[in-house]
Scaffold this motif. Structure first.
Motif, PDB file in Angstrom:
ATOM      1  N   SER A 121      42.442  33.243  45.057  1.00  0.00           N
ATOM      2  CA  SER A 121      42.191  34.239  44.009  1.00  0.00           C
ATOM      3  C   SER A 121      41.050  35.163  44.441  1.00  0.00           C
ATOM      4  O   SER A 121      40.422  34.951  45.473  1.00  0.00           O
ATOM      5  CB  SER A 121      41.802  33.544  42.711  1.00  0.00           C
ATOM      6  OG  SER A 121      40.446  33.134  42.773  1.00  0.00           O
ATOM      7  N   GLU A 122      40.798  36.172  43.606  1.00  0.00           N
ATOM      8  CA  GLU A 122      39.682  37.086  43.896  1.00  0.00           C
ATOM      9  C   GLU A 122      38.461  36.716  43.067  1.00  0.00           C
ATOM     10  O   GLU A 122      37.524  37.489  42.937  1.00  0.00           O
ATOM     11  CB  GLU A 122      40.065  38.523  43.513  1.00  0.00           C
ATOM     12  CG  GLU A 122      41.318  39.057  44.134  1.00  0.00           C
ATOM     13  CD  GLU A 122      41.889  40.165  43.255  1.00  0.00           C
ATOM     14  OE1 GLU A 122      41.381  41.287  43.323  1.00  0.00           O
ATOM     15  OE2 GLU A 122      42.820  39.890  42.476  1.00  0.00           O
ATOM     16  N   THR A 123      38.482  35.542  42.448  1.00  0.00           N
ATOM     17  CA  THR A 123      37.423  35.213  41.490  1.00  0.00           C
ATOM     18  C   THR A 123      36.206  34.590  42.167  1.00  0.00           C
ATOM     19  O   THR A 123      36.299  34.001  43.242  1.00  0.00           O
ATOM     20  CB  THR A 123      37.922  34.194  40.450  1.00  0.00           C
ATOM     21  OG1 THR A 123      38.206  32.972  41.134  1.00  0.00           O
ATOM     22  CG2 THR A 123      39.165  34.688  39.750  1.00  0.00           C
ATOM     23  N   ASP A 124      35.080  34.715  41.461  1.00  0.00           N
ATOM     24  CA  ASP A 124      33.878  34.003  41.894  1.00  0.00           C
ATOM     25  C   ASP A 124      34.034  32.504  41.624  1.00  0.00           C
ATOM     26  O   ASP A 124      33.510  31.662  42.339  1.00  0.00           O
ATOM     27  CB  ASP A 124      32.636  34.550  41.158  1.00  0.00           C
ATOM     28  CG  ASP A 124      32.790  34.542  39.641  1.00  0.00           C
ATOM     29  OD1 ASP A 124      33.933  34.644  39.161  1.00  0.00           O
ATOM     30  OD2 ASP A 124      31.774  34.435  38.931  1.00  0.00           O
ATOM     31  N   SER A 125      34.818  32.179  40.576  1.00  0.00           N
ATOM     32  CA  SER A 125      34.941  30.787  40.119  1.00  0.00           C
ATOM     33  C   SER A 125      35.577  29.854  41.159  1.00  0.00           C
ATOM     34  O   SER A 125      35.285  28.661  41.187  1.00  0.00           O
ATOM     35  CB  SER A 125      35.796  30.732  38.855  1.00  0.00           C
ATOM     36  OG  SER A 125      35.363  31.678  37.926  1.00  0.00           O
ATOM     37  N   GLU A 126      36.458  30.407  41.976  1.00  0.00           N
ATOM     38  CA  GLU A 126      37.206  29.529  42.888  1.00  0.00           C
ATOM     39  C   GLU A 126      36.291  28.823  43.888  1.00  0.00           C
ATOM     40  O   GLU A 126      36.637  27.740  44.388  1.00  0.00           O
ATOM     41  CB  GLU A 126      38.308  30.323  43.616  1.00  0.00           C
ATOM     42  CG  GLU A 126      39.400  29.427  44.158  1.00  0.00           C
ATOM     43  CD  GLU A 126      40.496  30.174  44.901  1.00  0.00           C
ATOM     44  OE1 GLU A 126      40.442  31.417  44.956  1.00  0.00           O
ATOM     45  OE2 GLU A 126      41.391  29.509  45.436  1.00  0.00           O
ATOM     46  N   VAL A 127      35.107  29.400  44.143  1.00  0.00           N
ATOM     47  CA  VAL A 127      34.195  28.703  45.064  1.00  0.00           C
ATOM     48  C   VAL A 127      33.798  27.335  44.504  1.00  0.00           C
ATOM     49  O   VAL A 127      33.544  26.408  45.266  1.00  0.00           O
ATOM     50  CB  VAL A 127      32.905  29.503  45.418  1.00  0.00           C
ATOM     51  CG1 VAL A 127      33.219  30.785  46.135  1.00  0.00           C
ATOM     52  CG2 VAL A 127      32.028  29.726  44.223  1.00  0.00           C
TER      53      VAL A 127
END
Ligand code: G6P
Length: 604
Positions: A121-127
């Motif tokens: 994804s392009e999200t910060d959350s996926e980290v």
């Protein structure tokens, strides 16, 4: 703002999660998803759009008695299926939901990619989910602690691991998270609304705490993993009050949310004492001769503040233009004019039309906008999101202050690039911006007399707001706020202009609200206060904390905390938002949905 729900117990998790997500709908969202654990396997289903679309996508049955759910309001990355939460790790071991912003996600992502982790994804959350998978050593508590110790920013997390049936982790750091305590089943959520139909027994998690939640119990830990005794509370709210966080109206809730909203706008953009607005790398300020700010309503008033701040710091001629006027004014714009379009919703028809006109004439367009992926964001060449979270009340409050803060940040960044301020001054200004959330918190505290002032003054048929420079810009916004929610006529006047006609309207009992915070011009506005007082007006002064001589002139004084003078527009609007709110409440107005107004005006 995104909404989180977690459930572990004896009932079907899907049903409870979907119901909880529906109850979180009022917060605004553009995609939703759930992860349910059954027989050592996590099934994740997520969908862009409405929760009903998600439910349909899940289809027939989804067994499992524990899981997490999420409504997403896009901040990093467009509102797509892929960017929706929960995010699962590639090995299927973990799924997470996240509320907040991970400020160091870019460096974490680069690091994890080097270790062979995949991002979808392009999200910060996926980290977060990949950090969990990376550190996983079979000890879940340890893994959660290791992973979260790497995170900077604000986060509330819900975590499920395939190896631990019925066991969820909830982590809170500067984003709200509340545990719901049931019998043989437990919950956690961003607010109590999500589970209020099941239990009213709650535990407020404190910042830095995390919890292990199983059907049989809750174990609460502090940031370094020491067990802490939970404090049990019982909520007395019904579901409707819970949506408003216990406040009577969304407007009041959103006024009170401003310190948090400003943190979300500001904190991710200051690194090493410097302002680093992402996405402006290609904007060469040396090529800009003039700035035209365009917007409607409160966003326009943010633009008027921006004009003063940008001119003062960057020494670039700047004007603020109403979008509905600019679009038909055959504007003189070219590739050396930076057009800044400001919009909370990103869908305002006049603002979009003004942007199109600017683009046609070759001007680069920078958007300051709250809603990710909105039409304004898509049309612009450069975008700065305010990340204020969804605003429900029609009268904007946190939308406005975050726009002003974003303009302040832009001005400091541009001034640094242009060398119109020294590096020392740039550092000072940056520190002042970093402290705006705290200033606003103090402004709320200092506004404790506003309710009582409103109770004494709500019957006025008309009033004036006067001020100079940035104080005048705040008067424009204060006057609009009052009109919008209380239906009382008011006018904002540049204090020095009063004597050129309008002073004829000042008679005994006329209410005048004088904003006299702006350092250099405070004494000038004081003279104007004396002029209206001499004609019998009743004056409420909005003054800097400590300016006690104001008591000698004004009938009432509301103090606001001092900050860098050119950034005063942010804290000083707080008491005037509250005044509008309380006056409207005294008048029995429909505060969150004022008559004749729409939150987003998508027609001309
Ligand atoms: C409407 C709202 C105002 C808002 C204006 C601009 O008129 O009632 O509160 O300031 O639109 O909206 P925008 O979404 O573009 O900031």
């Amino acid at each position: 703002m995104c909404g989180i729900i977690g459930y572990t117990g004896k009932n079907n998790a899907r049903e409870i999660l979907i119901e909880g997500l529906h109850r979180l709908e009022y917060r605004g969202y553009d995609s939703a998803g759930v992860s349910v654990l059954d027989g050592g396997v996590i099934t994740t289903v997520k969908s862009q759009g409405r929760i009903d679309a998600l439910d349909e996508k899940i289809g027939g049955t989804l067994p499992g008695t524990s899981g997490i759910g999420h409504t997403r309001w896009a901040t990093h990355g467009a509102p797509t299926d892929k960017n929706a939460h929960p995010h699962a790790s590639a090995d299927g071991k973990f799924a997470i939901v996240h509320n907040g912003i991970i400020e160091n996600y870019e460096s974490l992502r680069a690091e994890l990619t080097r270790h062979g982790m995949e991002f979808r994804s392009e999200t910060d959350s996926e980290v977060v989910v990949n950090l969990l998978a990376y550190y996983y050593d079979g000890d879940l508590k340890n893994t959660v602690m290791k992973a979260t110790s790497r995170l900077e920013g604000s986060y509330a997390l819900g975590i499920v691991c395939a190896d631990f049936p019925g066991r969820l982790f909830a982590v809170r750091s500067m984003s709200p998270l509340i545990i719901g305590v049931g019998a043989g089943e437990n919950y956690f959520a961003s607010d109590v609304t999500a589970f209020i139909s099941h239990t009213k027994n709650i535990i407020h998690m404190e910042d830095g705490q995390f919890a292990e939640v199983t059907p049989g119990g809750i174990t609460l830990y502090d940031a370094i993993g020491r067990q802490v005794e939970p404090v049990y509370e019982k909520v007395t709210w019904d579901a409707e009050a819970a949506e408003k966080g216990g406040y009577e109206h969304f407007m009041l809730k959103e006024i009170m949310e401003q310190p948090r909203a400003l943190e979300a706008t500001i904190n991710p953009r200051i690194h090493g004492g410097k302002i680093t607005p992402e996405g402006l790398e290609a904007l060469d300020m040396e090529n800009i001769d003039r700035i035209v700010i365009t917007a409607c309503g409160s966003a326009y008033h943010a633009g008027v503040v921006g004009k003063y701040v940008i001119e003062e710091l960057c020494r670039i001629p700047t004007t603020a233009e109403l979008a509905s006027e600019l679009r038909y004014s055959s504007p003189i714009l070219n590739e050396r004019t930076l057009v800044i379009a400001i919009s909370q919703s990103g869908e305002t028809a006049d603002t979009l039309a003004a942007m199109r006109e600017a683009k046609k004439l070759g001007a680069p367009v920078l958007a300051i906008v709250n809603v990710v992926g909105s039409s304004v964001a898509v049309l612009a060449d450069y975008v700065l999101y305010t990340w204020a979270g969804p605003e429900i009340a029609v009268a904007t409050t946190k939308g406005y202050t975050t726009q002003v803060a974003m303009l302040d940040m832009f001005a400091v960044w541009a001034a640094g690039k242009l060398g119109t301020v020294t590096p020392e001054r740039e550092a000072e200004l940056t520190a002042a911006i970093a402290s705006l959330p705290a200033s606003v918190q103090r402004a709320i505290y200092l506004s404790s007399n506003v309710e009582e002032i409103a109770e004494r003054n709500y019957r006025h048929a008309s009033l004036f707001f006067i001020g100079r420079n940035i104080d005048y810009a705040s008067c424009l916004e204060a006057s609009l706020k009052l009109k919008e929610v209380s239906y009382i006529h008011s006018e904002a006047y540049a204090a020095g202009e009063l004597k050129h006609g309008t002073i004829a309207l000042i008679s005994p009992e006329q209410l005048v609200i004088a904003v006299a915070c702006y350092g250099a011009l405070r004494d000038k506005t004081m003279s104007n206060i004396q002029q209206v007082k001499a004609r019998g007006a009743n004056v409420i002064a909005v003054a800097r904390e400590g300016d006690r001589t104001m008591f000698a002139e004004a009938d009432d004084v509301i103090f606001v905390p001092g900050t860098e003078p050119i950034f005063m527009a942010v804290p000083q609007i707080i008491p005037m938002q509250l005044l509008a709110y309380y006056v409207a409440r005294e008048n029995g107005c429909d505060i969150d949905k004022p008559k004749n107004l729409a939150k987003s005006v998508t027609v001309e």
